[in-house]
Design a protein around this motif. Structure first.
Motif, PDB file in Angstrom:
ATOM      1  N   PHE A 135     -10.445   0.896   4.308  1.00  0.00           N
ATOM      2  CA  PHE A 135     -11.653   1.555   3.818  1.00  0.00           C
ATOM      3  C   PHE A 135     -11.722   1.635   2.298  1.00  0.00           C
ATOM      4  CE2 PHE A 135     -11.308   4.080   7.999  1.00  0.00           C
ATOM      5  CZ  PHE A 135     -11.923   3.051   8.694  1.00  0.00           C
ATOM      6  N   ALA A 136     -10.632   1.284   1.615  1.00  0.00           N
ATOM      7  CA  ALA A 136     -10.619   1.374   0.151  1.00  0.00           C
ATOM      8  C   ALA A 136     -11.277   0.174  -0.511  1.00  0.00           C
ATOM      9  CB  ALA A 136      -9.180   1.520  -0.346  1.00  0.00           C
ATOM     10  N   GLY A 137     -11.726  -0.766   0.296  1.00  0.00           N
ATOM     11  CA  GLY A 137     -12.372  -1.946  -0.258  1.00  0.00           C
ATOM     12  C   GLY A 137     -11.406  -2.974  -0.801  1.00  0.00           C
ATOM     13  N   LYS A 138     -10.105  -2.832  -0.480  1.00  0.00           N
ATOM     14  CA  LYS A 138      -9.095  -3.764  -0.984  1.00  0.00           C
ATOM     15  C   LYS A 138      -8.872  -4.951  -0.043  1.00  0.00           C
ATOM     16  CE  LYS A 138      -6.567  -0.015  -3.282  1.00  0.00           C
ATOM     17  NZ  LYS A 138      -5.293   0.749  -3.358  1.00  0.00           N
ATOM     18  N   VAL A 139      -9.411  -4.846   1.174  1.00  0.00           N
ATOM     19  CA  VAL A 139      -9.183  -5.886   2.177  1.00  0.00           C
ATOM     20  C   VAL A 139     -10.313  -6.906   2.116  1.00  0.00           C
ATOM     21  CG1 VAL A 139      -8.937  -6.355   4.637  1.00  0.00           C
ATOM     22  CG2 VAL A 139      -7.943  -4.271   3.665  1.00  0.00           C
ATOM     23  N   ARG A 140      -9.987  -8.124   1.721  1.00  0.00           N
ATOM     24  CA  ARG A 140     -11.013  -9.158   1.575  1.00  0.00           C
ATOM     25  C   ARG A 140     -11.334  -9.835   2.905  1.00  0.00           C
ATOM     26  NH1 ARG A 140      -9.470 -12.280  -4.108  1.00  0.00           N
ATOM     27  NH2 ARG A 140      -9.586 -10.405  -5.458  1.00  0.00           N
ATOM     28  N   ASP A 141     -10.339  -9.923   3.785  1.00  0.00           N
ATOM     29  CA  ASP A 141     -10.546 -10.584   5.070  1.00  0.00           C
ATOM     30  C   ASP A 141     -10.082  -9.647   6.185  1.00  0.00           C
ATOM     31  OD1 ASP A 141     -10.554 -12.166   7.337  1.00  0.00           O
ATOM     32  OD2 ASP A 141      -9.961 -13.976   6.274  1.00  0.00           O
ATOM     33  N   PRO A 142     -10.981  -8.818   6.746  1.00  0.00           N
ATOM     34  CA  PRO A 142     -10.589  -7.861   7.784  1.00  0.00           C
ATOM     35  C   PRO A 142      -9.967  -8.512   9.017  1.00  0.00           C
ATOM     36  CG  PRO A 142     -12.772  -7.344   6.927  1.00  0.00           C
ATOM     37  CD  PRO A 142     -12.386  -8.676   6.373  1.00  0.00           C
ATOM     38  N   ILE A 143     -10.396  -9.745   9.336  1.00  0.00           N
ATOM     39  CA  ILE A 143      -9.857 -10.403  10.534  1.00  0.00           C
ATOM     40  C   ILE A 143      -8.388 -10.737  10.338  1.00  0.00           C
ATOM     41  CG2 ILE A 143     -10.002 -12.449  11.997  1.00  0.00           C
ATOM     42  CD1 ILE A 143     -13.020 -12.448  11.523  1.00  0.00           C
ATOM     43  N   LYS A 144      -8.033 -11.315   9.188  1.00  0.00           N
ATOM     44  CA  LYS A 144      -6.623 -11.609   8.915  1.00  0.00           C
ATOM     45  C   LYS A 144      -5.812 -10.321   8.800  1.00  0.00           C
ATOM     46  CE  LYS A 144      -7.135 -16.107   6.624  1.00  0.00           C
ATOM     47  NZ  LYS A 144      -6.925 -16.867   5.361  1.00  0.00           N
ATOM     48  N   TYR A 145      -6.427  -9.332   8.215  1.00  0.00           N
ATOM     49  CA  TYR A 145      -5.777  -8.017   8.082  1.00  0.00           C
ATOM     50  C   TYR A 145      -5.427  -7.453   9.455  1.00  0.00           C
ATOM     51  CZ  TYR A 145      -5.300  -3.155   6.367  1.00  0.00           C
ATOM     52  OH  TYR A 145      -4.851  -1.901   6.050  1.00  0.00           O
ATOM     53  N   TYR A 146      -6.366  -7.562  10.379  1.00  0.00           N
ATOM     54  CA  TYR A 146      -6.123  -7.092  11.752  1.00  0.00           C
ATOM     55  C   TYR A 146      -5.066  -7.946  12.450  1.00  0.00           C
ATOM     56  CZ  TYR A 146      -6.793  -6.792  16.787  1.00  0.00           C
ATOM     57  OH  TYR A 146      -6.574  -6.702  18.139  1.00  0.00           O
ATOM     58  N   GLU A 147      -5.146  -9.255  12.313  1.00  0.00           N
ATOM     59  CA  GLU A 147      -4.202 -10.144  13.005  1.00  0.00           C
ATOM     60  C   GLU A 147      -2.776  -9.922  12.535  1.00  0.00           C
ATOM     61  OE1 GLU A 147      -4.372 -12.187  15.575  1.00  0.00           O
ATOM     62  OE2 GLU A 147      -6.431 -11.513  15.881  1.00  0.00           O
ATOM     63  N   ARG A 148      -2.603  -9.718  11.229  1.00  0.00           N
ATOM     64  CA  ARG A 148      -1.260  -9.445  10.709  1.00  0.00           C
ATOM     65  C   ARG A 148      -0.690  -8.176  11.334  1.00  0.00           C
ATOM     66  NH1 ARG A 148      -3.399 -11.193   5.674  1.00  0.00           N
ATOM     67  NH2 ARG A 148      -3.742  -9.027   5.031  1.00  0.00           N
ATOM     68  N   ARG A 149      -1.524  -7.159  11.430  1.00  0.00           N
ATOM     69  CA  ARG A 149      -1.060  -5.908  12.042  1.00  0.00           C
ATOM     70  C   ARG A 149      -0.748  -6.106  13.522  1.00  0.00           C
ATOM     71  NH1 ARG A 149      -0.836  -0.400  11.622  1.00  0.00           N
ATOM     72  NH2 ARG A 149      -1.036   0.683  13.612  1.00  0.00           N
ATOM     73  N   ARG A 150      -1.600  -6.827  14.231  1.00  0.00           N
ATOM     74  CA  ARG A 150      -1.395  -7.028  15.662  1.00  0.00           C
ATOM     75  C   ARG A 150      -0.050  -7.710  15.934  1.00  0.00           C
ATOM     76  NH1 ARG A 150      -1.455 -10.683  19.218  1.00  0.00           N
ATOM     77  NH2 ARG A 150      -2.029 -12.291  17.709  1.00  0.00           N
ATOM     78  N   VAL A 151       0.252  -8.754  15.171  1.00  0.00           N
ATOM     79  CA  VAL A 151       1.524  -9.469  15.324  1.00  0.00           C
ATOM     80  C   VAL A 151       2.695  -8.554  14.989  1.00  0.00           C
ATOM     81  CG1 VAL A 151       2.931 -11.368  14.445  1.00  0.00           C
ATOM     82  CG2 VAL A 151       0.514 -11.750  14.952  1.00  0.00           C
ATOM     83  N   SER A 152       2.556  -7.802  13.904  1.00  0.00           N
ATOM     84  CA  SER A 152       3.622  -6.895  13.485  1.00  0.00           C
ATOM     85  C   SER A 152       3.879  -5.815  14.528  1.00  0.00           C
ATOM     86  CB  SER A 152       3.252  -6.250  12.144  1.00  0.00           C
ATOM     87  OG  SER A 152       4.206  -5.291  11.775  1.00  0.00           O
ATOM     88  N   MET A 153       2.823  -5.229  15.073  1.00  0.00           N
ATOM     89  CA  MET A 153       2.979  -4.150  16.062  1.00  0.00           C
ATOM     90  C   MET A 153       3.575  -4.660  17.374  1.00  0.00           C
ATOM     91  SD  MET A 153       2.190  -1.383  14.533  1.00  0.00           S
ATOM     92  CE  MET A 153       2.900  -2.193  13.091  1.00  0.00           C
ATOM     93  N   GLU A 154       3.251  -5.893  17.719  1.00  0.00           N
ATOM     94  CA  GLU A 154       3.849  -6.455  18.930  1.00  0.00           C
ATOM     95  C   GLU A 154       5.339  -6.693  18.725  1.00  0.00           C
ATOM     96  OE1 GLU A 154       2.942  -9.758  22.383  1.00  0.00           O
ATOM     97  OE2 GLU A 154       1.799  -9.839  20.511  1.00  0.00           O
ATOM     98  N   THR A 155       5.717  -7.149  17.541  1.00  0.00           N
ATOM     99  CA  THR A 155       7.125  -7.392  17.245  1.00  0.00           C
ATOM    100  C   THR A 155       7.918  -6.084  17.183  1.00  0.00           C
ATOM    101  OG1 THR A 155       6.565  -9.369  15.971  1.00  0.00           O
ATOM    102  CG2 THR A 155       8.723  -8.394  15.577  1.00  0.00           C
ATOM    103  N   LEU A 156       7.361  -5.079  16.523  1.00  0.00           N
ATOM    104  CA  LEU A 156       8.102  -3.843  16.280  1.00  0.00           C
ATOM    105  C   LEU A 156       8.037  -2.854  17.431  1.00  0.00           C
ATOM    106  CD1 LEU A 156       7.029  -3.291  12.577  1.00  0.00           C
ATOM    107  CD2 LEU A 156       9.255  -4.080  13.381  1.00  0.00           C
ATOM    108  N   TYR A 157       6.884  -2.794  18.106  1.00  0.00           N
ATOM    109  CA  TYR A 157       6.698  -1.769  19.133  1.00  0.00           C
ATOM    110  C   TYR A 157       6.314  -2.316  20.507  1.00  0.00           C
ATOM    111  CZ  TYR A 157       6.723   1.427  15.150  1.00  0.00           C
ATOM    112  OH  TYR A 157       7.077   2.121  14.026  1.00  0.00           O
ATOM    113  N   GLY A 158       6.101  -3.616  20.589  1.00  0.00           N
ATOM    114  CA  GLY A 158       5.718  -4.191  21.881  1.00  0.00           C
ATOM    115  C   GLY A 158       4.257  -3.987  22.222  1.00  0.00           C
ATOM    116  N   PHE A 159       3.418  -3.626  21.233  1.00  0.00           N
ATOM    117  CA  PHE A 159       2.002  -3.385  21.485  1.00  0.00           C
ATOM    118  C   PHE A 159       1.241  -4.703  21.458  1.00  0.00           C
ATOM    119  CE2 PHE A 159       2.216   1.064  19.336  1.00  0.00           C
ATOM    120  CZ  PHE A 159       2.734   1.604  20.497  1.00  0.00           C
TER     121      PHE A 159
END
Length: 406
Positions: A284-308
Protein backbone atom coordinates in the motif's frame (compact mmCIF):
# COMPACT_ATOMS: atom_id res chain seq x y z
CA UNK A 1 7.32 -14.76 50.25
CA UNK A 2 8.29 -14.85 46.54
CA UNK A 3 6.30 -18.07 46.04
CA UNK A 4 3.24 -16.52 47.74
CA UNK A 5 3.55 -13.36 45.60
CA UNK A 6 3.81 -15.46 42.42
CA UNK A 7 0.72 -17.44 43.39
CA UNK A 8 -1.24 -14.22 43.94
CA UNK A 9 -0.17 -12.95 40.49
CA UNK A 10 -1.20 -16.22 38.82
CA UNK A 11 -4.62 -16.13 40.54
CA UNK A 12 -5.19 -12.52 39.50
CA UNK A 13 -4.13 -13.24 35.92
CA UNK A 14 -6.41 -16.26 35.81
CA UNK A 15 -9.35 -14.12 36.96
CA UNK A 16 -8.45 -11.43 34.42
CA UNK A 17 -8.18 -13.79 31.48
CA UNK A 18 -11.30 -15.71 32.53
CA UNK A 19 -13.24 -12.44 32.45
CA UNK A 20 -11.65 -11.48 29.13
CA UNK A 21 -12.58 -14.75 27.44
CA UNK A 22 -16.06 -14.63 28.96
CA UNK A 23 -16.46 -11.60 26.72
CA UNK A 24 -16.66 -12.18 22.99
CA UNK A 25 -13.34 -12.76 21.24
CA UNK A 26 -12.68 -10.46 18.30
CA UNK A 27 -11.60 -13.00 15.69
CA UNK A 28 -12.36 -16.45 17.15
CA UNK A 29 -15.47 -18.35 18.17
CA UNK A 30 -16.19 -19.51 21.72
CA UNK A 31 -14.57 -22.97 22.10
CA UNK A 32 -16.79 -26.04 21.69
CA UNK A 33 -15.91 -29.33 23.40
CA UNK A 34 -15.84 -32.75 21.71
CA UNK A 35 -14.70 -36.25 22.67
CA UNK A 36 -12.73 -38.92 20.82
CA UNK A 37 -13.83 -42.48 21.63
CA UNK A 38 -11.18 -44.84 23.05
CA UNK A 39 -9.03 -46.66 20.52
CA UNK A 40 -5.26 -46.22 20.72
CA UNK A 41 -5.74 -44.83 24.21
CA UNK A 42 -7.96 -46.93 26.52
CA UNK A 43 -10.14 -43.98 27.58
CA UNK A 44 -12.09 -41.34 25.67
CA UNK A 45 -10.29 -38.03 25.22
CA UNK A 46 -11.93 -34.61 25.29
CA UNK A 47 -10.75 -31.62 23.31
CA UNK A 48 -12.14 -28.20 22.44
CA UNK A 49 -12.02 -26.26 19.17
CA UNK A 50 -12.13 -22.51 18.52
CA UNK A 51 -12.59 -21.49 14.87
CA UNK A 52 -11.89 -18.20 13.12
CA UNK A 53 -15.14 -16.26 13.21
CA UNK A 54 -15.38 -16.00 9.43
CA UNK A 55 -14.80 -19.75 8.99
CA UNK A 56 -18.40 -20.37 7.91
CA UNK A 57 -18.39 -17.51 5.39
CA UNK A 58 -15.20 -18.30 3.49
CA UNK A 59 -13.47 -21.19 1.77
CA UNK A 60 -10.07 -20.33 3.28
CA UNK A 61 -8.05 -23.14 4.85
CA UNK A 62 -6.30 -22.78 8.19
CA UNK A 63 -3.35 -24.19 10.16
CA UNK A 64 -4.02 -26.32 13.23
CA UNK A 65 -2.75 -24.92 16.52
CA UNK A 66 -2.64 -27.55 19.29
CA UNK A 67 -2.61 -26.47 22.92
CA UNK A 68 -1.70 -29.21 25.37
CA UNK A 69 -3.05 -28.89 28.91
CA UNK A 70 -6.12 -27.31 27.32
CA UNK A 71 -8.02 -27.91 30.57
CA UNK A 72 -5.77 -25.47 32.48
CA UNK A 73 -7.91 -22.33 32.45
CA UNK A 74 -5.08 -19.82 32.84
CA UNK A 75 -3.17 -21.38 29.93
CA UNK A 76 -6.28 -21.78 27.77
CA UNK A 77 -7.37 -18.18 28.30
CA UNK A 78 -3.88 -16.80 27.81
CA UNK A 79 -3.50 -18.53 24.44
CA UNK A 80 -6.97 -17.59 23.25
CA UNK A 81 -6.45 -13.93 24.21
CA UNK A 82 -2.96 -13.67 22.69
CA UNK A 83 -3.77 -15.52 19.48
CA UNK A 84 -6.98 -13.54 19.08
CA UNK A 85 -5.17 -10.20 19.21
CA UNK A 86 -2.17 -11.29 17.14
CA UNK A 87 -4.55 -12.58 14.45
CA UNK A 88 -6.58 -9.39 14.54
CA UNK A 89 -3.51 -7.23 13.86
CA UNK A 90 -2.02 -9.51 11.19
CA UNK A 91 0.94 -10.68 13.28
CA UNK A 92 0.02 -14.34 12.82
CA UNK A 93 -2.36 -16.19 10.48
CA UNK A 94 -5.81 -17.22 11.67
CA UNK A 95 -5.73 -20.81 12.95
CA UNK A 96 -8.04 -23.57 14.07
CA UNK A 97 -7.19 -23.73 17.78
CA UNK A 98 -7.47 -27.15 19.41
CA UNK A 99 -7.11 -27.57 23.16
CA UNK A 100 -6.52 -31.10 24.45
CA UNK A 101 -7.59 -32.09 27.94
CA UNK A 102 -5.07 -34.25 29.79
CA UNK A 103 -6.17 -37.14 32.05
CA UNK A 104 -2.80 -37.98 33.56
CA UNK A 105 -0.03 -35.56 32.57
CA UNK A 106 2.82 -37.84 33.63
CA UNK A 107 1.54 -40.68 31.45
CA UNK A 108 0.34 -38.54 28.53
CA UNK A 109 3.56 -36.57 28.26
CA UNK A 110 6.27 -38.83 29.64
CA UNK A 111 8.74 -40.54 27.30
CA UNK A 112 8.58 -44.27 27.98
CA UNK A 113 12.17 -44.38 29.26
CA UNK A 114 11.22 -41.90 31.99
CA UNK A 115 7.90 -43.40 33.15
CA UNK A 116 8.29 -47.14 32.51
CA UNK A 117 7.92 -47.79 36.25
CA UNK A 118 4.52 -46.04 36.49
CA UNK A 119 1.29 -48.09 36.48
CA UNK A 120 -0.35 -48.31 33.02
CA UNK A 121 2.71 -46.85 31.27
CA UNK A 122 2.49 -49.67 28.72
CA UNK A 123 -1.03 -48.47 27.81
CA UNK A 124 -0.50 -44.70 27.87
CA UNK A 125 2.79 -42.86 27.48
CA UNK A 126 4.22 -40.00 25.46
CA UNK A 127 4.88 -42.19 22.41
CA UNK A 128 1.37 -43.64 22.39
CA UNK A 129 -0.20 -40.26 23.06
CA UNK A 130 1.71 -38.76 20.13
CA UNK A 131 0.48 -41.63 17.96
CA UNK A 132 -3.06 -40.77 19.08
CA UNK A 133 -2.52 -37.15 18.00
CA UNK A 134 -1.12 -38.23 14.63
CA UNK A 135 -3.35 -41.14 13.72
CA UNK A 136 -6.68 -40.38 15.39
CA UNK A 137 -7.20 -36.76 16.40
CA UNK A 138 -5.50 -34.96 13.49
CA UNK A 139 -7.18 -37.04 10.73
CA UNK A 140 -10.53 -36.41 12.46
CA UNK A 141 -9.87 -32.66 12.47
CA UNK A 142 -8.71 -32.70 8.85
CA UNK A 143 -11.90 -34.48 7.76
CA UNK A 144 -14.14 -32.08 9.69
CA UNK A 145 -12.43 -28.76 8.95
CA UNK A 146 -10.62 -27.00 6.11
CA UNK A 147 -7.01 -27.29 7.24
CA UNK A 148 -3.53 -26.40 5.99
CA UNK A 149 -0.50 -28.72 6.34
CA UNK A 150 1.02 -26.36 8.94
CA UNK A 151 0.63 -27.63 12.51
CA UNK A 152 1.70 -25.65 15.57
CA UNK A 153 1.98 -27.05 19.10
CA UNK A 154 2.24 -25.33 22.48
CA UNK A 155 3.23 -27.24 25.61
CA UNK A 156 4.21 -26.11 29.10
CA UNK A 157 6.49 -28.03 31.48
CA UNK A 158 5.82 -31.75 30.85
CA UNK A 159 3.97 -30.64 27.72
CA UNK A 160 7.22 -29.08 26.47
CA UNK A 161 9.08 -32.32 27.21
CA UNK A 162 6.43 -34.20 25.22
CA UNK A 163 6.87 -31.91 22.21
CA UNK A 164 10.64 -32.39 22.19
CA UNK A 165 10.22 -36.16 22.36
CA UNK A 166 7.59 -36.02 19.59
CA UNK A 167 9.95 -34.02 17.38
CA UNK A 168 12.47 -36.87 17.53
CA UNK A 169 9.76 -39.42 16.65
CA UNK A 170 8.45 -37.52 13.63
CA UNK A 171 10.22 -34.18 12.99
CA UNK A 172 7.91 -33.30 10.09
CA UNK A 173 4.64 -33.48 12.03
CA UNK A 174 4.69 -30.22 14.01
CA UNK A 175 6.14 -27.37 11.95
CA UNK A 176 6.01 -24.86 14.80
CA UNK A 177 6.80 -25.84 18.39
CA UNK A 178 6.59 -23.71 21.52
CA UNK A 179 8.00 -25.49 24.60
CA UNK A 180 7.59 -23.27 27.66
CA UNK A 181 9.77 -24.29 30.62
CA UNK A 182 10.23 -27.84 29.26
CA UNK A 183 10.61 -30.34 32.11
CA UNK A 184 14.09 -31.47 31.08
CA UNK A 185 16.55 -33.19 33.41
CA UNK A 186 20.14 -33.71 32.26
CA UNK A 187 20.62 -37.23 33.59
CA UNK A 188 17.18 -38.67 33.04
CA UNK A 189 16.77 -37.22 29.54
CA UNK A 190 20.17 -38.11 28.10
CA UNK A 191 18.40 -40.40 25.59
CA UNK A 192 16.23 -37.51 24.41
CA UNK A 193 19.22 -35.20 24.00
CA UNK A 194 21.00 -37.84 21.91
CA UNK A 195 17.87 -38.35 19.79
CA UNK A 196 17.63 -34.61 19.20
CA UNK A 197 21.21 -34.53 17.90
CA UNK A 198 20.52 -37.40 15.53
CA UNK A 199 17.28 -35.82 14.31
CA UNK A 200 19.00 -32.56 13.47
CA UNK A 201 21.65 -34.44 11.52
CA UNK A 202 18.92 -35.78 9.22
CA UNK A 203 17.36 -34.08 6.20
CA UNK A 204 14.20 -32.52 7.62
CA UNK A 205 11.26 -32.73 5.21
CA UNK A 206 9.69 -29.46 6.33
CA UNK A 207 10.90 -26.19 7.74
CA UNK A 208 10.49 -26.28 11.52
CA UNK A 209 10.41 -23.39 13.98
CA UNK A 210 11.24 -24.20 17.59
CA UNK A 211 11.01 -21.74 20.47
CA UNK A 212 11.47 -22.45 24.15
CA UNK A 213 11.62 -20.44 27.36
CA UNK A 214 13.09 -20.84 30.81
CA UNK A 215 12.94 -18.84 34.03
CA UNK A 216 15.22 -18.92 37.06
CA UNK A 217 12.96 -18.73 40.11
CA UNK A 218 11.44 -21.59 42.08
CA UNK A 219 12.16 -25.29 42.42
CA UNK A 220 10.95 -26.27 38.93
CA UNK A 221 12.83 -23.64 36.96
CA UNK A 222 16.04 -24.34 38.85
CA UNK A 223 15.63 -28.07 38.17
CA UNK A 224 14.92 -27.62 34.44
CA UNK A 225 17.22 -24.68 33.70
CA UNK A 226 20.27 -26.79 32.84
CA UNK A 227 18.19 -28.86 30.42
CA UNK A 228 17.05 -25.75 28.57
CA UNK A 229 20.65 -24.56 28.33
CA UNK A 230 21.63 -27.97 26.96
CA UNK A 231 19.17 -27.44 24.10
CA UNK A 232 21.03 -24.30 23.04
CA UNK A 233 24.28 -26.26 23.03
CA UNK A 234 22.79 -29.05 20.87
CA UNK A 235 21.13 -26.69 18.38
CA UNK A 236 24.28 -24.59 17.99
CA UNK A 237 26.37 -27.72 17.45
CA UNK A 238 23.98 -29.29 14.91
CA UNK A 239 22.75 -26.48 12.62
CA UNK A 240 20.11 -27.53 10.12
CA UNK A 241 18.99 -25.29 7.26
CA UNK A 242 15.36 -26.27 7.87
CA UNK A 243 15.40 -25.75 11.61
CA UNK A 244 15.11 -22.27 13.16
CA UNK A 245 15.25 -21.90 16.92
CA UNK A 246 15.01 -19.23 19.58
CA UNK A 247 15.55 -19.31 23.34
CA UNK A 248 13.58 -16.83 25.46
CA UNK A 249 15.48 -16.26 28.69
CA UNK A 250 13.28 -15.12 31.58
CA UNK A 251 15.47 -14.33 34.58
CA UNK A 252 13.46 -13.79 37.74
CA UNK A 253 10.37 -15.60 36.42
CA UNK A 254 8.85 -18.70 38.02
CA UNK A 255 7.41 -21.82 36.41
CA UNK A 256 3.78 -20.68 36.33
CA UNK A 257 4.62 -17.25 34.94
CA UNK A 258 6.85 -18.27 32.03
CA UNK A 259 3.90 -18.84 29.63
CA UNK A 260 2.66 -15.30 30.27
CA UNK A 261 6.03 -13.70 29.59
CA UNK A 262 7.03 -15.84 26.61
CA UNK A 263 3.94 -16.41 24.47
CA UNK A 264 3.93 -13.19 22.46
CA UNK A 265 7.64 -13.53 21.70
CA UNK A 266 7.18 -17.16 20.72
CA UNK A 267 4.36 -16.45 18.26
CA UNK A 268 6.31 -13.52 16.83
CA UNK A 269 9.29 -15.81 16.22
CA UNK A 270 7.18 -18.54 14.58
CA UNK A 271 5.46 -16.12 12.21
CA UNK A 272 7.97 -13.33 11.68
CA UNK A 273 8.38 -14.43 8.05
CA UNK A 274 4.63 -14.63 7.47
CA UNK A 275 3.86 -11.13 8.87
CA UNK A 276 1.05 -10.15 6.52
CA UNK A 277 0.73 -6.69 8.07
CA UNK A 278 4.29 -5.77 7.01
CA UNK A 279 3.64 -7.23 3.55
CA UNK A 280 0.54 -5.08 3.15
CA UNK A 281 2.41 -1.97 4.28
CA UNK A 282 4.83 -2.44 1.38
CA UNK A 283 1.97 -3.07 -1.05
CA UNK A 284 0.00 0.00 0.00
CA UNK A 285 3.01 2.33 0.24
CA UNK A 286 3.21 2.57 -3.53
CA UNK A 287 6.64 0.89 -3.60
CA UNK A 288 5.44 -2.22 -5.44
CA UNK A 289 5.69 -1.78 -9.20
CA UNK A 290 4.44 -5.24 -10.15
CA UNK A 291 1.78 -6.56 -7.70
CA UNK A 292 1.57 -9.90 -9.53
CA UNK A 293 5.28 -10.66 -9.11
CA UNK A 294 5.08 -9.36 -5.57
CA UNK A 295 2.29 -11.82 -4.82
CA UNK A 296 4.01 -14.75 -6.58
CA UNK A 297 7.23 -14.24 -4.63
CA UNK A 298 5.28 -14.34 -1.39
CA UNK A 299 3.27 -17.39 -2.44
CA UNK A 300 6.44 -19.38 -3.23
CA UNK A 301 8.10 -18.24 -0.01
CA UNK A 302 5.10 -19.13 2.17
CA UNK A 303 4.82 -22.57 0.62
CA UNK A 304 8.51 -23.21 1.29
CA UNK A 305 8.50 -21.88 4.86
CA UNK A 306 5.03 -22.80 6.10
CA UNK A 307 3.55 -25.21 3.57
CA UNK A 308 0.86 -22.71 2.52
CA UNK A 309 -0.22 -23.37 -1.07
CA UNK A 310 -3.00 -20.91 -0.23
CA UNK A 311 -2.57 -18.42 2.58
CA UNK A 312 -5.14 -18.55 5.43
CA UNK A 313 -5.97 -14.95 4.48
CA UNK A 314 -5.99 -15.71 0.76
CA UNK A 315 -9.32 -13.98 0.13
CA UNK A 316 -7.96 -10.66 1.43
CA UNK A 317 -4.64 -11.08 -0.37
CA UNK A 318 -6.34 -11.74 -3.71
CA UNK A 319 -8.69 -8.80 -3.24
CA UNK A 320 -5.90 -6.38 -2.38
CA UNK A 321 -3.72 -7.45 -5.29
CA UNK A 322 -6.74 -6.99 -7.55
CA UNK A 323 -7.39 -3.53 -6.12
CA UNK A 324 -3.77 -2.49 -6.71
CA UNK A 325 -4.04 -3.62 -10.34
CA UNK A 326 -7.36 -1.81 -10.67
CA UNK A 327 -5.79 1.41 -9.32
CA UNK A 328 -3.10 1.02 -11.97
CA UNK A 329 -5.95 0.76 -14.55
CA UNK A 330 -4.99 -2.82 -15.41
CA UNK A 331 -8.60 -3.95 -15.30
CA UNK A 332 -8.18 -7.19 -17.22
CA UNK A 333 -5.32 -8.29 -14.95
CA UNK A 334 -7.30 -7.29 -11.85
CA UNK A 335 -10.35 -9.40 -12.70
CA UNK A 336 -9.04 -12.92 -11.87
CA UNK A 337 -7.72 -11.76 -8.49
CA UNK A 338 -10.93 -10.00 -7.53
CA UNK A 339 -12.92 -13.01 -8.77
CA UNK A 340 -10.81 -15.39 -6.69
CA UNK A 341 -11.44 -13.27 -3.60
CA UNK A 342 -15.19 -13.53 -4.15
CA UNK A 343 -14.95 -17.27 -4.80
CA UNK A 344 -13.18 -17.70 -1.46
CA UNK A 345 -15.50 -15.34 0.42
CA UNK A 346 -18.74 -15.01 -1.56
CA UNK A 347 -20.58 -13.17 1.23
CA UNK A 348 -18.16 -10.26 1.51
CA UNK A 349 -19.98 -7.18 0.28
CA UNK A 350 -16.82 -5.15 -0.38
CA UNK A 351 -15.19 -7.95 -2.41
CA UNK A 352 -18.28 -8.16 -4.63
CA UNK A 353 -18.38 -4.38 -5.06
CA UNK A 354 -14.69 -4.28 -6.03
CA UNK A 355 -15.25 -7.06 -8.56
CA UNK A 356 -18.23 -5.19 -10.01
CA UNK A 357 -16.12 -2.08 -10.65
CA UNK A 358 -13.48 -4.07 -12.53
CA UNK A 359 -16.14 -5.90 -14.55
CA UNK A 360 -17.76 -2.61 -15.50
CA UNK A 361 -14.42 -1.14 -16.60
CA UNK A 362 -13.94 -4.28 -18.70
CA UNK A 363 -17.41 -3.64 -20.23
CA UNK A 364 -18.82 -6.82 -18.70
CA UNK A 365 -21.98 -5.01 -17.63
CA UNK A 366 -24.18 -8.03 -16.92
CA UNK A 367 -21.46 -9.56 -14.71
CA UNK A 368 -20.96 -6.21 -12.99
CA UNK A 369 -24.70 -5.99 -12.28
CA UNK A 370 -24.76 -9.45 -10.70
CA UNK A 371 -21.71 -8.71 -8.56
CA UNK A 372 -23.16 -5.41 -7.38
CA UNK A 373 -26.47 -7.04 -6.53
CA UNK A 374 -24.57 -9.57 -4.39
CA UNK A 375 -22.72 -6.69 -2.73
CA UNK A 376 -26.07 -5.12 -1.82
CA UNK A 377 -27.55 -8.43 -0.65
CA UNK A 378 -24.61 -9.09 1.71
CA UNK A 379 -24.22 -5.56 3.01
CA UNK A 380 -24.53 -5.78 6.79
CA UNK A 381 -27.25 -3.56 8.24
CA UNK A 382 -25.16 -3.00 11.38
CA UNK A 383 -22.43 -1.26 9.36
CA UNK A 384 -22.11 2.42 10.22
CA UNK A 385 -22.13 3.34 6.54
CA UNK A 386 -25.00 1.01 5.60
CA UNK A 387 -27.34 3.77 4.39
CA UNK A 388 -24.65 5.50 2.35
CA UNK A 389 -23.39 2.29 0.73
CA UNK A 390 -26.81 0.80 0.06
CA UNK A 391 -27.92 4.05 -1.57
CA UNK A 392 -24.83 4.08 -3.80
CA UNK A 393 -25.19 0.39 -4.71
CA UNK A 394 -28.87 0.91 -5.69
CA UNK A 395 -27.96 3.94 -7.79
CA UNK A 396 -25.15 2.02 -9.53
CA UNK A 397 -27.46 -0.95 -10.13
CA UNK A 398 -29.96 1.35 -11.89
CA UNK A 399 -27.15 2.84 -13.98
CA UNK A 400 -25.88 -0.61 -15.00
CA UNK A 401 -29.39 -1.72 -15.92
CA UNK A 402 -29.63 1.24 -18.28
CA UNK A 403 -26.24 0.42 -19.83
CA UNK A 404 -27.36 -3.14 -20.49
CA UNK A 405 -30.56 -1.97 -22.19
CA UNK A 406 -28.70 0.34 -24.56
Amino acid sequence: MKIFRSLIIVVLLQIYFSNAIAQELMTYSVPETYEMPPKLIPTGRKYWVSLPKDYGKTLNRYPLLFLFDGDEDYLKNLILADVDQLTRFGEMPPCIIVGILQRNRALDFGPLYAISSLPNSEKVNGDIFFKFIKEELTPTLERKYRTQPLKIAIGHSLGGLFLLNSFTKDPSFFNGIVAVSPALELGRDSILFANLENTLKSDLKKHTYFCWASGTEGVNEKAFRAGSQKLTEIFDKQPNKRFDFKFIDLPGRSHNLTPLYSMLGSMNFLFQRWNISAWYRELFAGKVRDPIKYYERRRVSMETLYGFNEDPTEDRIQNNIGKELFTAKKYGLALPYLKKAVDLNPEDSDFNADLSMAEEKSKKYSDALRSLQRALDHLAVKNEDYKEKSSKFKSDISRLELLIKQ
